[in-house]
Design a protein around this motif. Structure first.
Motif, mmCIF file in Angstrom:
data_model
loop_
_atom_site.group_PDB
_atom_site.id
_atom_site.type_symbol
_atom_site.label_atom_id
_atom_site.label_comp_id
_atom_site.label_asym_id
_atom_site.label_seq_id
_atom_site.Cartn_x
_atom_site.Cartn_y
_atom_site.Cartn_z
ATOM 1 N N CYS A 213 0.831 -1.207 0.000
ATOM 2 C CA CYS A 213 0.000 0.000 0.000
ATOM 3 C C CYS A 213 0.869 1.262 0.000
ATOM 4 N N CYS B 28 -0.101 3.008 3.741
ATOM 5 C CA CYS B 28 0.281 2.414 5.028
ATOM 6 C C CYS B 28 1.451 1.438 4.908
ATOM 7 N N CYS C 59 -7.145 -0.529 -0.118
ATOM 8 C CA CYS C 59 -6.356 -1.235 0.892
ATOM 9 C C CYS C 59 -7.266 -1.653 2.049
ATOM 10 N N GLU D 128 -6.435 -2.455 4.919
ATOM 11 C CA GLU D 128 -5.880 -2.012 6.201
ATOM 12 C C GLU D 128 -6.258 -0.554 6.497
ATOM 13 N N CYS D 129 -6.085 0.322 5.495
ATOM 14 C CA CYS D 129 -6.239 1.760 5.769
ATOM 15 C C CYS D 129 -7.267 2.447 4.885
ATOM 16 N N TYR E 244 -6.962 3.198 1.730
ATOM 17 C CA TYR E 244 -6.383 3.972 0.624
ATOM 18 C C TYR E 244 -6.884 3.421 -0.714
HETATM 19 ZN ZN LIG Z 1 -3.037 0.813 3.318
#
Ligand SMILES: [Zn+2]
Length: 214
Positions: A5, A8, A26, A28-29, A31
């Motif tokens: 990513c 992150c 993403c 996780e974050c 994005y």
């Molecule tokens: Zn990310």
């Protein structure tokens, strides 16, 4: 397009696809990575079906796509029939995804890559708008004859090798319309290589026409 990513820095191949961008999000974050979601074209067939000859004819002659032979990345550690050659398939999809980001789709020639069951469940499959499958087939006697007439060093006249590829050739004929998505067939039995190459080129252009690749 790398799987790390930009925001992150975490590696995730399983990004969430928003086709409206298209964006790869993403997990996780959140994005949103804009990317090109192009089709992937796969040309397959048993050994002796004519795919290497067609690949040779088309290389350099299809400017609107990148033509590649899946065998160039083959290594013995990829030989994992027990999990549908998953590492090999994921590797190829990742390569094709990255090539596609330059704006041209990939036409991938290979054997096992032509089995939708090997490709469709892959994590990296999501980065393509769809995968089109074409298999070259021919009559058993012709396939046997072609394999036996190859140079001895290729060991393709070995009876087990011939039987394996006869079975694969039959598999396409018996299952092309039972798999999802269906495989289109092209019979090369009594067709000169150049003519088969022309037909494959036509198939490629048909699949890419109307598809906005930029
Ligand atoms: Zn990310």
């Amino acid at each position: 397009m790398i799987n790390v990513c930009f925001n992150c820095g975490i590696y995730r191949a399983d990004k969430i696809i928003d086709p409206s961008g298209p964006n790869a999000i993403c997990p996780e974050c959140g994005y949103r990575h804009p990317f090109l979601q192009l089709p992937l074209l796969v040309v397959s067939g048993a050994s002796g079906s004519g795919k290497s000859a067609v690949h040779h004819q088309l290389t350099g002659n299809i400017k609107e796509a990148i033509v590649l032979d899946a065998d160039i990345l083959w290594r013995t550690e990829f030989n994992q029939p027990e999990n549908n050659y998953r590492d090999f398939m994921e590797t190829w999809l990742r390569v094709c995804k990255n090539i596609s980001q330059s704006g041209r789709p990939v036409v991938l020639f290979g054997a096992g890559t032509g089995v939708p069951e090997n490709i469709e469940p892959c994590v990296e499959r999501r980065y393509f708008s769809r995968v089109h499958y074409l298999a070259l087939i021919c009559e058993d006697e012709v396939l046997t004859e072609r394999l036996k007439s190859r140079p001895a060093w290729r060991k393709s006249s070995d009876p087990i090798y011939v039987e394996d590829h006869l079975n694969f050739n039959r598999w396409f004929k018996e299952n092309y319309d039972k798999v999802v998505p269906a495989i289109e067939l092209l019979d090369t039995t009594s067709v000169p290589v150049q003519e088969t190459a022309n037909q494959v080129a036509l198939w490629i252009r048909k699949k890419l026409s109307g598809h906005n690749t930029h």
